[in-house]
Enzyme design. Structure first.
Site, mmCIF file in Angstrom:
data_model
loop_
_atom_site.group_PDB
_atom_site.id
_atom_site.type_symbol
_atom_site.label_atom_id
_atom_site.label_comp_id
_atom_site.label_asym_id
_atom_site.label_seq_id
_atom_site.Cartn_x
_atom_site.Cartn_y
_atom_site.Cartn_z
ATOM 1 N N SER A 71 0.781 -1.238 0.000
ATOM 2 C CA SER A 71 0.000 0.000 0.000
ATOM 3 C C SER A 71 0.811 1.284 0.000
ATOM 4 C CB SER A 71 -0.958 0.008 1.191
ATOM 5 O OG SER A 71 -0.231 -0.051 2.399
ATOM 6 N N HIS A 78 -5.690 -4.225 -1.163
ATOM 7 C CA HIS A 78 -5.643 -3.192 -2.211
ATOM 8 C C HIS A 78 -5.748 -3.773 -3.617
ATOM 9 C CE1 HIS A 78 -4.878 0.446 0.176
ATOM 10 N NE2 HIS A 78 -4.287 -0.380 1.023
ATOM 11 N N LYS A 117 -12.576 -0.982 0.952
ATOM 12 C CA LYS A 117 -11.853 -0.097 0.032
ATOM 13 C C LYS A 117 -12.635 0.012 -1.276
ATOM 14 C CE LYS A 117 -7.349 -0.670 2.221
ATOM 15 N NZ LYS A 117 -7.773 -1.302 3.481
#
Length: 395
Positions: free
Chosen positions: A184, A212, A243
């Site tokens: 990240s 991610h 996310k």
């Protein structure tokens, strides 16, 4: 005699933070977390959220969330193992397994919970966990909760990983190799095919934290396992629902065996109330949207390439990013903080990331490009970068 209730030891630590110039107050958002936001009363372009696909305020998610609340109520009312396992939880797990092209998926209340709960449930004394040195804090904490031994390999260094495997294979019953899918802070992708090859060579299990990569990599955001076509060869594929999916939660996808065991041993699920129905409703809708179309992920990658190219042409150092996470590496910590502050003066919000989160001397602002950004907004942001870069003598 001093009063114990004054928490003097904490006051001293807080003062230390102030003396070091790192004490902070939280910025306050007065709007949905979108491409443009109202932050502390000011309208700014937002390049700091993980809302990759623009789902967190999407009308379809909000409608599905409201409908789920109308049917099931505001909360689940219990842990899943007692009476908090609603039909809607089962529906989500079935849909996630189908989406991920795996046998089963087991949901948690957050991504952090998922790592904390799964790692310690699948390892024990006599095992060893081998972890990439740049893995996320939740993996580090999850490993700490396990009774297994721990070893670290150098970031994405396959020679280092093989050395650790070779050295430890004979001494341990089970080996679990853990890596982030997308790192990240730099936006680089794990060398998952090589990790899997080594794992199979040394009879080790693999665990990938795809926080991610969920909603970003693979066909319509199916993740890193799909991206590299490694279905059936990664034992534990963890993803977040907070996310790109736009809500909150985490899950681990894999075999039915994995599911059955976690159902009996995953402590955050056994001892904490399950996700609320409104959240589950929104997540189900988000997954359905991804299964219908690749337009959201296409737009994300198109915006990401556009923004990276423009920054690169100006001469900014965006490191080794291979994903929409775009670090702009400034160097000195204080300079990175100042860069972020000046961008905000130009109505662009990008948070600075400095030591100890990243190595000393690699302070940066981390840009999170989303499918929600318009090209105009990205152009305005690039112009702000250019102005501040020139003002500070970086360009």
């Amino acid at each position: 005699m001093s009063n114990v209730h004054e928490l003097t030891f904490l006051k001293e630590k807080i003062q230390e933070l102030k003396d070091q110039g790192v004490f902070r107050k939280l910025p306050v958002l007065y709007s949905p977390n979108e491409a443009e936001i109202i932050l502390d009363g000011k309208k700014v372009i937002n390049l700091s959220s993980n809302n990759y696909l623009g789902f967190s305020n999407h009308p379809r998610l909000k409608k599905a969330s409201i409908e789920a609340i109308e049917k099931y109520g505001a909360g689940a009312g219990a842990v899943r193992t007692i009476v908090g396992n609603m039909g809607i939880h089962e529906e989500l797990e079935e849909l996630l397994a189908k989406f991920k092209r795996e046998e089963a998926a087991f949901i948690y209340q957050s991504g952090f919970n998922c790592n904390a709960g799964t790692i310690q449930a699948i390892t024990e004394a006599g095992d060893i966990i081998i972890s990439d040195e740049l893995n996320h804090a939740s993996i580090i904490d999850g490993a700490r909760l396990s009774k297994a031994d721990k070893a670290i390999y150098k970031h994405s260094d396959m020679n280092s990983l093989e050395e650790v495997l070779k050295k430890n294979r004979e001494q341990y019953k089970n080996i679990l190799i853990i890596t982030d899918g997308v790192f990240s802070m730099d936006g680089d992708i794990a060398k998952l095919p090589e990790i899997v090859e080594l794992a199979e060579k040394y009879q080790a299990m693999t665990y990938v934290d795809d926080a991610h990569g969920s909603g970003v990599l693979g066909e319509s955001g199916r993740g890193i396992v799909d991206h590299f076509d490694l279905h059936g060869r990664v034992d534990f594929s963890m993803g977040t629902l907070s996310k790109a999916i736009g809500a909150i939660g985490g899950y681990v996808a894999g075999s039915q065996t994995m599911y059955d065991w976690l159902n009996h041993r995953a402590r955050p699920v056994l001892f904490s109330t399950s996700l609320p129905p409104g959240t589950i409703g929104a997540i189900i809708e988000a997954i359905k949207m991804l299964m219908e179309s690749t337009k959201y992920t296409n737009r994300l990658w198109d915006n990401s390439r556009y923004f990276k190219e423009k920054l690169g042409k100006l001469g900014f150092n965006t490191g080794k990013s291979e994903t929409p996470i775009t670090p702009v590496i400034i160097g000195e910590e204080a300079k990175a903080m100042e860069f972020s502050r000046r961008l905000l003066n130009h109505n662009v919000f990008v948070s600075a990331i400095v030591f100890p989160t990243v190595p000393k001397g690699t302070g940066r602002v981390r840009c999170m490009v989303t499918a929600d950004h318009t090209k105009e907004q990205l152009d305005i942001a690039v112009e702000a970068f250019k102005k501040v870069g020139n003002e500070m003598g970086i360009l």
